[in-house]
Design an enzyme around this catalytic site. Sequence first.
Site, PDB file in Angstrom:
ATOM      1  CB  SER A 646      -0.952  -0.043   1.201  1.00 33.93           C
ATOM      2  OG  SER A 646      -1.958   0.934   1.067  1.00 33.93           O
ATOM      3  CG  ASP A 731      -7.186  -2.011  -3.202  1.00 34.31           C
ATOM      4  OD1 ASP A 731      -7.780  -1.322  -2.358  1.00 34.31           O
ATOM      5  OD2 ASP A 731      -5.988  -2.291  -3.116  1.00 34.31           O
ATOM      6  CG  HIS A 767      -5.812  -2.383   0.390  1.00 26.61           C
ATOM      7  ND1 HIS A 767      -5.168  -1.716  -0.624  1.00 26.61           N
ATOM      8  CD2 HIS A 767      -5.125  -2.082   1.533  1.00 26.61           C
ATOM      9  CE1 HIS A 767      -4.148  -1.031  -0.133  1.00 26.61           C
ATOM     10  NE2 HIS A 767      -4.092  -1.252   1.163  1.00 26.61           N
TER      11      HIS A 767
END
Length: 795
Positions: A646, A731, A767
């Site tokens: 991320s 995501d 995610h």
Amino acid sequence: IMMQVAKSLRLSAVTRWSLFRRVCNTPTPKNFTPTIPSSQLMRQPIRFSSTTSGNTTGSATETTAQNASGSSTATSAGSTANRTGSSAGTPARLPLKKVLWMAVGKPLLAAGMLAGSILYWVNQYREYYRGSTYPDEAYDWLEEKRSLGVYSFLTVQNNNCEKQMAHTTPLQETLYNEFVSRIKEDDSTVPIQHGGYEYFRETVQGLNYPIHYRRKIGTNNAEKECLVDLNELSKEFPFVRLGEMEVSPDNRYLAYSLDTTGAEQYTLRFKDLKTNQVLSDSIPNTYYGLAWDNDNATVYYTTLDSKCRPYQIWKHRLGSSSDQLMYEEADERFHLHVHRSKSGGYIFVNADSQVTSEVLFKKTNQLKSQFTVFKPRQQNIQYSVTHHKNRFFIITNEDGAFNSKILEASVDNRDKTTEYLPHRSDVKVQGIDEFNGHLVVYQRQNGLRQFEVHDLANNNRYSIPFDENVYTIRPADNPEFESTRLRFGYTSLTTPPTVYEIDLNDSTRQLNQLKQDEVKGFNRELYQSERLFATADDGTQIPISLVYRKDRFKKDGSNPILLYGYGAYEISVDPTFDMNRLSLLDRGFVFAIAHVRGGGEMGRLWYENGKLLKKKNTFTDFIACAKMLQESKYTSIKKTCIVGRSAGGLLIGAVITMKPELFHTAVAHVPFLDVFKTLHNESLPLTIIEWEEWGNPNDPEYAEYIKSYSPFDNIRWKAYPNLLLTAGLNDPRVSYHEPAKFFLKMQTERRYHTQKLLLKTEMGAGHGGKSGRYESLKDVAFEYAFLLDDVGIKQ
């Protein structure tokens, strides 16, 4: 080269071939018929013939003779007599036009074409050096998620990924089997007592998901009740993840939320635990945060807007089809979260941006009342509120308390506050846990988490020391306000997760170990953890936590290393145990965590010095850590692997575009790479709230700074490390197109194509990747095989 130059000048096919032939004396290809658009017919004076006649095979010299009537005829001048002399032996005369062409025109044209080709390649080099041979808009088509072309592109790259990694299949299988062999597949958690029941989870061999149970305190396991079994739900959905799970105060109803796509858009459901029936009430598009009122039939929950921002608080009554809107947040910088106080006396709503917060509250049992603002928001002032009997405890950074302090105020007069715990410049207050007679303060000092117990009756305070120099502690669930026992989790790089409990009234402060996760085949004595420091460019000391297997470590630069980093949102990356990581350590890897600025490991200022116009400190800190580990012979450049997820994926993208020569292999999971453009796009989830973290690119100062490190905007004509990028099609935090665009641009514009460059997209996840425990282990095996293969470890 000349044809490429002609093509770049947008010359027609006929003109290109004519120039090519005139310069090189190359015969026209046999049976060549150029395609001439009708729009170009009037400006094409040259015609080719592909007829074959004796010695004139393939040759065609065009002469144009204008007759008296003004008509033009094209005749062949290719006879043998005209080229070899007459039958009488008289040498043939070349026309003046041809002499001039051969003496002057041809050399000039050749020189011009050569100069053009040189200029062309110089321009190509310059464009590569600047990092943009194609306009960035050339990659924007990948943002069209519903496009068949995008779906096909991602599928092709997934297939290519499998093909490129096919030779590692035996290694992946070996790693996966190692992971599974360490797990105690039939296991259960330590029960949590609340409201006369014990709540726990069980995992079963062969099943992907835990099963949630409860039983009355004092009964045996045979009388347990099943609350939620995700394994049953997974038969209907390929992806399933539990969001919230709260039981009503009278223990009869269960509210739980499910995500079945990975997009973190949850459907809220209800179950009657008395009849074991799921109710017909179903509320889509909810998010994290849930609170029961004391009537046991009213629930408060959050919903999402079109940008996946939790912006509304609703009230639902069981059996009702019409819910009531309680609060809506208009400022797009703020996200909402609702929860019930541990005391059961209040419902709190937290409205938070990256740097500012506001709390709303209402008493339970007052169903018709509205939420009231506890203290109006002020820019850059953050606070949270906890209820304890007749007072509130308030954690705040007001009045310059950058590491936060604790205030207290009466329930009847919340505007009048007194200082309970003063601000300390070397200790960061992170949270509190309230009990009837005690207050537990969770804090951080010298990069390590601690907790301090306050006896509210006599104001005695004490901390619990730990033996290891690298460790972390985490609050466990302590839902009982009247309890005198504190439960917490402990782990380190060499200690599996352990659950401890302490009696808050026990003066001996004896720790009672309730459970330690069983790791089959693990011998703690074989492994060593260390705490090191690297010196950043500005002299700041950056902590590094690392672990290795003693009998595999040489400290001569021959060991491969996996260096992890994050560095954003004041999130601390604490040193924790990972049983899967043992497969790397046992093969000679060193694992290290770079605690770079932008995180919260060393307090609030550590975070402030790694954001906005100081964001590059995060990247240069990481580079300094890598250099230090290489210079200290923990590893070498050819053995340095790095990984991030991320915002940590942004870190990986930034450092490999800044200093690609320092790293051999990189893995970026769901990485935030197209920073500049994403922060310009206000229609995307999280964009506006992110401005307080990265800066608003509509401000020229921030725009220039962000673009200077945005990985997508800084790909150059260089050699880069081997790179694995991962994405989740659903995501909502970091869109799949961030790594996809970065992949395609690097594939197009990097200097060499010998390095591995792979893109792996989960087509049905978000995610966090795949949801099942066995499925997620396959992804870890794939990543580890990529790393091991790149450093030459094949088994």
